[in-house]
Design a protein around this motif. Structure first.
Motif, PDB file in Angstrom:
ATOM      1  N   PHE A 135       0.897  -1.211   0.102  1.00 54.03           N
ATOM      2  CA  PHE A 135      -0.047  -0.129  -0.051  1.00 54.03           C
ATOM      3  C   PHE A 135       0.932   1.372  -0.091  1.00 54.03           C
ATOM      4  N   ILE A 136       2.122   1.360   0.091  1.00 57.58           N
ATOM      5  CA  ILE A 136       2.998   2.315  -0.014  1.00 57.58           C
ATOM      6  C   ILE A 136       4.042   2.165  -0.984  1.00 57.58           C
ATOM      7  N   ALA A 137       4.905   1.165  -0.838  1.00 58.08           N
ATOM      8  CA  ALA A 137       6.055   1.105  -1.912  1.00 58.08           C
ATOM      9  C   ALA A 137       5.352   0.790  -3.228  1.00 58.08           C
ATOM     10  N   THR A 138       4.667  -0.181  -3.371  1.00 65.48           N
ATOM     11  CA  THR A 138       4.096  -0.755  -4.781  1.00 65.48           C
ATOM     12  C   THR A 138       3.255   0.544  -5.326  1.00 65.48           C
ATOM     13  N   PRO A 139       2.632   1.162  -4.900  1.00 67.79           N
ATOM     14  CA  PRO A 139       1.993   2.416  -5.593  1.00 67.79           C
ATOM     15  C   PRO A 139       3.016   3.651  -6.012  1.00 67.79           C
ATOM     16  N   LEU A 140       4.055   3.577  -5.133  1.00 66.59           N
ATOM     17  CA  LEU A 140       5.022   4.444  -5.331  1.00 66.59           C
ATOM     18  C   LEU A 140       5.839   3.917  -6.785  1.00 66.59           C
ATOM     19  N   ARG A 141       6.217   2.760  -6.739  1.00 65.29           N
ATOM     20  CA  ARG A 141       6.829   2.231  -7.557  1.00 65.29           C
ATOM     21  C   ARG A 141       6.266   2.236  -9.067  1.00 65.29           C
ATOM     22  N   LEU A 142       4.955   2.081  -9.119  1.00 65.21           N
ATOM     23  CA  LEU A 142       4.089   2.312 -10.462  1.00 65.21           C
ATOM     24  C   LEU A 142       4.283   3.605 -10.778  1.00 65.21           C
ATOM     25  N   LEU A 143       4.282   4.786 -10.034  1.00 58.41           N
ATOM     26  CA  LEU A 143       4.587   6.178 -10.222  1.00 58.41           C
ATOM     27  C   LEU A 143       6.143   6.380 -10.685  1.00 58.41           C
ATOM     28  N   GLY A 144       7.051   5.334 -10.587  1.00 57.04           N
ATOM     29  CA  GLY A 144       8.424   5.820 -11.130  1.00 57.04           C
ATOM     30  C   GLY A 144       9.191   6.065  -9.766  1.00 57.04           C
ATOM     31  N   PHE A 145       8.728   5.776  -8.658  1.00 55.03           N
ATOM     32  CA  PHE A 145       9.420   6.128  -7.244  1.00 55.03           C
ATOM     33  C   PHE A 145      10.243   4.721  -6.756  1.00 55.03           C
ATOM     34  N   SER A 146      11.304   4.825  -6.216  1.00 58.71           N
ATOM     35  CA  SER A 146      11.770   3.547  -5.604  1.00 58.71           C
ATOM     36  C   SER A 146      12.240   4.402  -4.094  1.00 58.71           C
ATOM     37  N   TRP A 147      12.301   3.365  -3.102  1.00 59.74           N
ATOM     38  CA  TRP A 147      12.409   4.054  -1.785  1.00 59.74           C
ATOM     39  C   TRP A 147      13.746   3.294  -1.213  1.00 59.74           C
ATOM     40  N   GLY A 148      14.280   3.935  -0.233  1.00 61.33           N
ATOM     41  CA  GLY A 148      15.412   3.707   0.613  1.00 61.33           C
ATOM     42  C   GLY A 148      15.539   4.571   1.748  1.00 61.33           C
ATOM     43  N   LYS A 149      16.643   4.534   2.318  1.00 62.94           N
ATOM     44  CA  LYS A 149      17.020   5.267   3.548  1.00 62.94           C
ATOM     45  C   LYS A 149      18.302   6.022   3.528  1.00 62.94           C
ATOM     46  N   ARG A 150      18.209   6.867   4.167  1.00 60.87           N
ATOM     47  CA  ARG A 150      19.396   7.957   4.288  1.00 60.87           C
ATOM     48  C   ARG A 150      20.046   8.246   5.430  1.00 60.87           C
ATOM     49  N   TYR A 151      20.949   8.069   5.780  1.00 62.86           N
ATOM     50  CA  TYR A 151      21.918   8.373   7.355  1.00 62.86           C
ATOM     51  C   TYR A 151      22.801   9.504   7.313  1.00 62.86           C
ATOM     52  N   CYS A 152      22.454  10.747   7.544  1.00 55.61           N
ATOM     53  CA  CYS A 152      23.192  11.842   7.711  1.00 55.61           C
ATOM     54  C   CYS A 152      24.256  11.756   8.681  1.00 55.61           C
ATOM     55  N   THR A 153      23.989  11.700   9.915  1.00 58.62           N
ATOM     56  CA  THR A 153      24.539  11.694  11.012  1.00 58.62           C
ATOM     57  C   THR A 153      24.191  10.729  12.092  1.00 58.62           C
ATOM     58  N   ALA A 154      24.892  10.624  13.274  1.00 63.50           N
ATOM     59  CA  ALA A 154      24.421   9.748  14.153  1.00 63.50           C
ATOM     60  C   ALA A 154      22.900  10.148  14.813  1.00 63.50           C
ATOM     61  N   LYS A 155      22.639  11.392  14.526  1.00 63.78           N
ATOM     62  CA  LYS A 155      21.273  12.029  15.168  1.00 63.78           C
ATOM     63  C   LYS A 155      20.092  12.188  13.991  1.00 63.78           C
ATOM     64  N   THR A 156      20.762  12.117  12.813  1.00 56.54           N
ATOM     65  CA  THR A 156      19.697  12.606  11.692  1.00 56.54           C
ATOM     66  C   THR A 156      19.844  11.629  10.570  1.00 56.54           C
ATOM     67  N   GLY A 157      18.546  11.290  10.198  1.00 54.72           N
ATOM     68  CA  GLY A 157      18.284  10.354   9.000  1.00 54.72           C
ATOM     69  C   GLY A 157      17.100  10.183   8.427  1.00 54.72           C
ATOM     70  N   ASP A 158      17.074   9.574   7.517  1.00 54.13           N
ATOM     71  CA  ASP A 158      15.450   9.450   6.785  1.00 54.13           C
ATOM     72  C   ASP A 158      15.232   8.164   6.709  1.00 54.13           C
ATOM     73  N   PRO A 159      14.110   7.419   7.441  1.00 54.56           N
ATOM     74  CA  PRO A 159      13.656   6.223   7.220  1.00 54.56           C
ATOM     75  C   PRO A 159      12.911   5.877   5.942  1.00 54.56           C
ATOM     76  N   LEU A 160      12.423   6.744   5.449  1.00 52.13           N
ATOM     77  CA  LEU A 160      11.851   6.812   3.919  1.00 52.13           C
ATOM     78  C   LEU A 160      12.578   7.876   3.231  1.00 52.13           C
ATOM     79  N   PHE A 161      13.531   7.299   2.077  1.00 55.02           N
ATOM     80  CA  PHE A 161      13.914   8.381   1.311  1.00 55.02           C
ATOM     81  C   PHE A 161      13.680   7.980   0.116  1.00 55.02           C
ATOM     82  N   ILE A 162      13.104   8.651  -0.949  1.00 52.72           N
ATOM     83  CA  ILE A 162      12.491   8.072  -1.954  1.00 52.72           C
ATOM     84  C   ILE A 162      13.404   8.697  -3.280  1.00 52.72           C
TER      85      ILE A 162
END
Length: 244
Positions: free
Chosen positions: A120-147
């Motif tokens: 219900f989240i990843a598959t609809p995004l993929r159909l629209l050309g999106f892919s998902w991942g994660k980004r870890y900037c520092t020990a205290k900041t990051g993105d659990p959902l990075f498209i």
């Protein structure tokens, strides 16, 4: 926003993460609730976990590892994934995850809450050309959902708020762990593969004490640490140079 390697890479201020995760509270609460009604009890780190009998299909962990790395689109038995997880080496939040972006893939079991997010989240995004991942900037900041959208831009989706990175003990070993600021969730990681610089992690998303699903993270080589957190990386480099 920064332009790196022809991609537009977006960053949001911390207040955006705090506000948006509150707006998505009903959705996030539902995801957590799904963990309690999964068809299978997925508690893998409570006292006495060592005595749990992991039957699964009986597949050899190395064969399962090969199937996952080959990108086989299949439904996996969770007991098999747990047995594989236990055989893998740990990773360090500081040395292996921070300053990197990752491409994600859900390992479906058809019995986990993360399957819901996949459909219900990843598959609809993929159909629209999106892919998902994660980004870890520092020990205290990051993105659990990075498209990522096609070959144009990377954008964080702050619906789950900000995350930090640390090493936490899970199933007997301390390993890199993603800790959510506002959710009772943690993601634990082990190293699935590191061949020819293609780093792949096996991760498990947990809601409190319940495992809500499994996934892999593959190092995204299209953007490097300079695009993820250039100021943090520069400061780290300067500190290491001073120490030398």
């Amino acid at each position: 926003m920064r332009i790196y390697n022809k991609f537009a890479v977006f960053f949001f201020p911390p207040v955006v993460y705090d506000l948006i995760q509150y707006l998505f509270f009903p959705v996030n609460y539902l995801l957590g609730l799904l963990c309690y009604i999964q068809p299978q009890k997925s508690v893998w780190n409570d006292p006495g976990y060592e005595k749990l009998e992991l039957k699964g299909t009986g597949i050899d962990p190395m064969d399962l590892k090969a199937a996952i790395l080959n990108g086989k689109q299949s439904v996996f038995h969770e007991h098999d994934i747990v047995r594989l997880f236990d055989t893998l080496p740990t990773v360090s939040a500081e040395d292996d995850l921070i300053g990197r972006a990752w491409k994600g893939r859900v390992l479906r079991t058809n019995r986990s809450a993360l399957d819901f997010a996949h459909w219900f989240i990843a598959t609809p995004l993929r159909l629209l050309g999106f892919s998902w991942g994660k980004r870890y900037c520092t020990a205290k900041t990051g993105d659990p959902l990075f498209i990522r959208w096609l070959n144009l831009f990377y954008l964080p989706l702050p619906m789950w708020g900000n995350v930090g990175m640390m090493d936490v003990r899970w199933r007997g070993k301390s390993t890199a762990t993603m800790v959510y600021d506002h959710q009772p969730w943690r993601d634990f990681f082990r190293l699935l593969s590191d061949e020819d610089g293609n780093v792949v992690l096996l991760g498990v998303w947990t809601h409190k004490h319940i495992a809500g699903g499994w996934f892999t993270l593959t190092l995204d080589k299209d953007i490097t640490a300079n695009a993820v957190a250039p100021k943090a990386l520069e400061a780290k480099t300067n500190d290491e140079a001073s120490a030398a």
